[in-house]
Scaffold this motif. Structure first.
Motif, short mmCIF file in Angstrom:
data_model
loop_
_atom_site.label_atom_id
_atom_site.label_comp_id
_atom_site.label_asym_id
_atom_site.label_seq_id
_atom_site.Cartn_x
_atom_site.Cartn_y
_atom_site.Cartn_z
N GLU A 33 -10.45 8.02 -4.62
CA GLU A 33 -10.24 7.61 -3.24
C GLU A 33 -10.43 6.11 -3.09
OE1 GLU A 33 -12.21 8.69 1.11
OE2 GLU A 33 -13.45 8.83 -0.68
N VAL A 34 -9.61 5.51 -2.23
CA VAL A 34 -9.88 4.13 -1.82
C VAL A 34 -10.52 4.23 -0.44
CG1 VAL A 34 -8.93 1.88 -1.24
CG2 VAL A 34 -7.92 3.21 -3.10
N HIS A 35 -11.76 3.78 -0.38
CA HIS A 35 -12.53 3.95 0.84
C HIS A 35 -12.83 2.59 1.45
CE1 HIS A 35 -15.22 6.76 3.14
NE2 HIS A 35 -15.58 5.58 3.62
N LEU A 184 -5.42 -1.30 -6.74
CA LEU A 184 -6.40 -0.36 -6.20
C LEU A 184 -5.80 1.04 -6.11
CD1 LEU A 184 -8.15 -2.47 -3.41
CD2 LEU A 184 -8.83 -2.11 -5.78
N ARG A 185 -4.53 1.12 -5.68
CA ARG A 185 -3.89 2.43 -5.60
C ARG A 185 -3.80 3.05 -7.00
NH1 ARG A 185 -4.98 4.47 -1.24
NH2 ARG A 185 -4.37 6.18 -2.60
N ILE A 197 -14.84 -3.46 1.02
CA ILE A 197 -15.46 -3.99 2.23
C ILE A 197 -14.48 -4.94 2.92
CG2 ILE A 197 -17.35 -5.40 3.12
CD1 ILE A 197 -19.03 -4.53 0.78
N THR A 198 -14.27 -4.76 4.20
CA THR A 198 -13.32 -5.66 4.89
C THR A 198 -13.60 -5.69 6.38
OG1 THR A 198 -10.99 -6.17 5.21
CG2 THR A 198 -11.59 -3.85 5.25
N HIS A 199 -13.04 -6.71 7.04
CA HIS A 199 -13.01 -6.66 8.49
C HIS A 199 -11.57 -6.73 8.99
CE1 HIS A 199 -13.05 -11.05 7.64
NE2 HIS A 199 -12.19 -11.06 8.63
N LYS A 200 -10.63 -6.64 8.05
CA LYS A 200 -9.23 -6.79 8.42
C LYS A 200 -8.58 -5.42 8.57
CE LYS A 200 -9.06 -11.20 6.09
NZ LYS A 200 -8.73 -11.87 4.84
N LEU A 201 -8.12 -5.18 9.79
CA LEU A 201 -7.60 -3.84 10.11
C LEU A 201 -6.34 -3.51 9.33
CD1 LEU A 201 -8.10 -4.18 13.96
CD2 LEU A 201 -9.57 -2.98 12.35
N ALA A 206 -3.39 -0.40 5.24
CA ALA A 206 -2.46 -0.53 4.12
C ALA A 206 -2.93 0.18 2.86
CB ALA A 206 -2.21 -2.01 3.81
N VAL A 207 -4.23 0.18 2.60
CA VAL A 207 -4.62 0.60 1.26
C VAL A 207 -5.60 1.77 1.20
CG1 VAL A 207 -6.55 -0.99 0.96
CG2 VAL A 207 -5.16 -0.37 -1.02
#
Lengths: 506, 312
Positions: A33-35, A184-185, A197-201, A206-207
């Protein structure tokens, strides 16, 4: 769909002095999983992952890997459990080769290094995962994107199944980001797990397969990406906060104090931090800059106050183009600066309080005559400001290091605001300051506004921005996503703009 | 070339190697210390104490091997003081190093007073069979003493260790980014101690070479700034033991040449001019090294001179 998750964190708590960084968090990641771990700055995302990676010890809570409870005391333990993390600041030795960096600290490393063999293995690994990088190259020769690949290879070389990436796209070009997402996929397709970890929606959409949203150290949402939308995520991330109300007296005037036109500025790494930013601050006005830290806020403040070189564009103060001028010039032309780093930038710690209070003005009468400082004037100035700004200290001659955080900020404000500035650039003015001092700092800023100053308020505290500002500009990746009047601002819209998913024409 | 010219060149080059050997030992030692991030400015003091120890032991016992070992031990002990101050106590490395240099010069002058004018056993040459008979090269390269051979071998070995072994990778990482090395499980303090001690022992040997081979006498202040030259050579060699071999013999050549020229009456009034040469070369190297790209390319230890405090 759920067999046992590969990572499970239960009721994890991590306290720092004066702050609850992670507050009873439950967190789960499945195999393959990409979480995404989504949240604003200070939401606790990195802290939570540092707990998983063994950098921080949790104060309470349990961690399960592959269904078995584990205790992770150091990154070494994490690596043994096949967990690897790519930090936001890469941990690479610049003058060493890629290969040497990957080998460093590896256990079972033979005494005489088999560099040729290792280089070949790394080459194969990089081919297998389509992460092109030359194992013989030295780190300083590589781009940020390539360095990130080295960090990822370092983890894969150690046989990790679980990859944690902290804000990985913040150093990447859009093309490199796309390449990273493909990777990552691919990892997920091979059954490895990725925590992102991100703050970009946009990136979440997307991923990732699923996302956990953190706010103020708590989990506020767990969603499957396929069933959510950017506005939903934005609302979760930013939340709806109860607002304090402050009275703003007097209307903003029409005359601009500060105009920034098409400003382009590089950050410390030499990458573009501001990409054609334009904004205006009027007299009697507070312009709030909202946005997640690291999107160009510091560079914006430093280029306006003369501390950072401007690549192109203009900074205009009261009609004069001042771009490229130094800090002394800015001080003489009524620009006050409340910096982010109070200790290293704001006030030299080993000077006395009285000395710190004249750092803006000691060059001029009445504080110096000829080559000599006027000790008496400096002392009486200090007495005046200490009582006016309620600085709690044993004496005006006390060493600045002895002040508490709130009092240090009062000292800086007393120095910066006492000369009736025309423009105040305030960077995170209440960060790390206690509640009482926070109120006081905000009142001071409002009083300056009333007195006719224009204020550029940069903060990551949305509540502060909403309650103090006349207008709000959102900064994302060095660009203004839009400027909205504070009265008509709504959280969803701000959240979308801060996450880079919405851009409004100015 | 006439036979006389050849003989002159051979003896000049042989002298260059002799003059370069103490510099080589001290420089390679300093390279290890600095690669691990510790600047050791005590080298001048360490060398002079090594010189005194070797002469004293040789004078009292006549045992030249013991004299050499004792000089290395004294060098290591002096550098242990530096290591303790700068690694354990995180003191300022520059101040600590200078203190050791001044201390060494003073103490050796005091303790060595009764030795002035005495004669001690000298380390004899050990020509290598067969190789010494090679024309021209034989007398230059293979007719020296054991310390000459040792200094070259140790330089090669230490080069290999630094760039081809796990321990060398640790050393270079510790000198570059100690907090990262620490987080990867490298023992920063231990690595630095070992490097500083190795550096001190080699500095002591360099000093010994002066007093039992090169000028087999005790003369107060006989290192005459060679410790400082070695520190400069470290930069010239860009922290690489192979570069140290080149640099040390080059500067040894300058010293030898200066002697020869004086002997035939050139530069008798201004021998200082030639002796300034090493420092000019060093300043030139420093100017080159000011380029950030070049510093990274040659691997100038980024943490050089900075004590490592965990969690800062």
């Amino acid at each position: 769909m759920q067999p046992s998750p590969i990572i499970k964190m239960e009721q994890v708590v991590k306290r720092f002095p004066g702050a609850l960084a992670v507050d009873h968090v439950d967190f789960e990641v499945g195999r393959g999983e990409v979480h995404a771990l989504l949240g604003e700055n200070g939401a606790g995302k990195t802290t939570l992952m540092n707990v998983l990676y063994g950098i921080h010890r949790p104060d309470s809570g349990k961690i399960f890997v592959n269904g078995r409870e584990v205790s992770i005391r150091s990154p070494k333990d994490a690596i043994t459990l096949r967990i690897g993390m790519v930090h936001q600041n890469f941990r690479l030795v610049e003058s060493h080769t890629v290969c040497e960096n990957i080998l460093l600290g590896l256990k079972n490393l033979p005494t005489i290094l088999k560099l040729k063999t290792a280089e070949k293995e790394i080459e194969e690994l990089s081919k297998q995962y389509d992460l092109p990088v030359d194992p013989r190259a030295r780190i300083w020769q590589l781009s940020m994107g390539e360095r990130q690949r080295v960090e990822i290879l370092k983890i894969l070389y150690r046989g990790a199944d679980i990859l944690i990436l902290d804000e990985p796209t913040s150093v990447l070009t859009p093309l490199e980001s796309k390449h990273l997402f493909d990777f990552l996929r691919k990892m997920a397709a091979e059954g490895k797990s990725v925590i992102f970890i991100t703050h970009k929606l946009d990136e979440v959409m997307a991923v990732s397969d699923r996302a956990t949203v953190l706010r103020a150290g708590r989990v506020v949402g767990k969603v499957a990406t396929s069933t959510t939308s950017k506005p939903d995520l934005a609302t979760l991330m930013v939340g709806r906060k109860v607002l304090f109300t402050y009275e703003r007296r007097g209307e903003a005037s029409a005359s601009p104090v500060l105009e920034v036109r098409d400003l382009q500025v590089l950050n410390d790494k030499g990458l573009p931090a501001l990409k054609g930013t334009s904004l205006t601050v009027h007299a009697h006005e507070i312009l709030g800059i909202a946005g997640v830290a690291g999107n160009g806020q510091k560079e914006l403040a430093e280029s306006i106050t003369g501390l950072r070189d401007v690549s192109s564009g203009q900074v205009i103060i009261e009609g004069n183009n001042v771009s490229g001028r130094n800090a002394k010039y800015m001080i003489e032309h009524g620009v006050a600066y409340v910096p982010e780093d109070r200790i290293n930038v704001g006030a030299p710690q080993s000077l006395s309080i009285a000395e710190n209070l004249v750092l803006r003005t000691y060059r001029y009468e009445p504080f110096s005559k000829g080559l000599l400082l006027e000790k008496r004037e400096i002392g009486s100035n200090a007495e005046k400001l200490i009582s006016e700004f309620n600085i709690v200290t044993s004496s005006r001659d006390a060493i600045t290091r002895t002040l508490s955080g709130g009092n240090l900020q009062k000292l800086i404000l007393a120095r910066e605001l006492s000369g009736r500035p025309k423009l105040i650039v305030a960077l995170y003015p209440t960060r790390g300051v206690d509640v009482g001092a926070t109120e006081y700092v905000r009142e001071l800023l409002l009083k300056q506004r009333e007195g006719g100053a224009g204020i550029l308020l940069i903060s990551e505290d949305l509540e502060e921005i909403l309650s103090l500002s006349d207008r709000i500009a959102v900064l994302y990746e060095g660009q203004i996503m839009g400027v909205i009047p504070a009265e008509s601002a709504n959280m969803e819209e701000l959240g979308l703009m801060m996450g880079g998913a919405l851009k409004k024409a100015a | 070339m006439t036979a006389i010219d050849t003989a002159f060149a051979v003896s000049l080059l042989a002298h260059a190697i002799q003059a370069g050997t103490p510099l080589l030992l001290a420089t390679v030692g300093e390279i290890y210390s600095e690669r691990s991030g510790v600047l050791n400015l005590g080298l001048e003091g360490i060398m002079i104490m090594g010189a005194l120890t070797a002469f004293l032991v040789s004078f009292r016992t006549g045992d030249i091997a013991l004299a050499i070992v004792a000089a290395a031990i004294v060098g290591a002990l002096l550098s242990l003081i530096h290591a303790f101050l700068s690694i354990t106590l995180k003191a300022n490395q520059i101040v600590s190093g200078l203190a050791i240099s001044i201390f060494g010069l003073g103490v050796s002058g005091f303790l060595g007073r009764p030795l002035i004018g005495q004669i001690a056993t000298k380390l004899q040459s050990t020509p290598i069979p067969l190789l010494q008979d090679i024309p021209v090269l034989g007398p230059i390269l293979f007719s020296g003493d054991v310390l000459i051979y040792f200094s070259v071998i140790v330089s090669l070995v230490l080069w290999f260790v630094l760039f081809r072994t796990r321990f060398g990778l640790n050393i270079r990482s510790v000198g570059e980014n100690p907090s990262m090395a620490d987080s990867l499980g490298v023992n920063v303090d231990l690595t630095r101690y070992v490097c500083v001690l190795v550096g001190g022992a080699l500095g002591g040997l360099g000093g010994a070479y002066l007093s039992i081979v090169y000028t087999p006498l005790w003369i107060e202040g006989m290192t005459a700034g060679r410790g400082w030259i070695a520190i400069a050579l470290t930069i010239f060699a860009v922290w690489n033991p192979l570069g140290a071999i080149l640099g040390a013999y080059l500067f040894g050549g300058v010293i030898a040449l200066q002697f020869r020229l004086q002997a035939i009456g050139i530069g008798t009034e201004t021998p200082q001019l030639l002796l300034m040469l090493p420092y000019f070369v060093t300043i030139g190297t420093l100017v080159l090294m000011s380029s950030a790209t070049l510093r990274k390319r040659v691997g100038v230890p980024a943490a050089l001179g900075n004590p490592y405090v965990r969690g800062e």
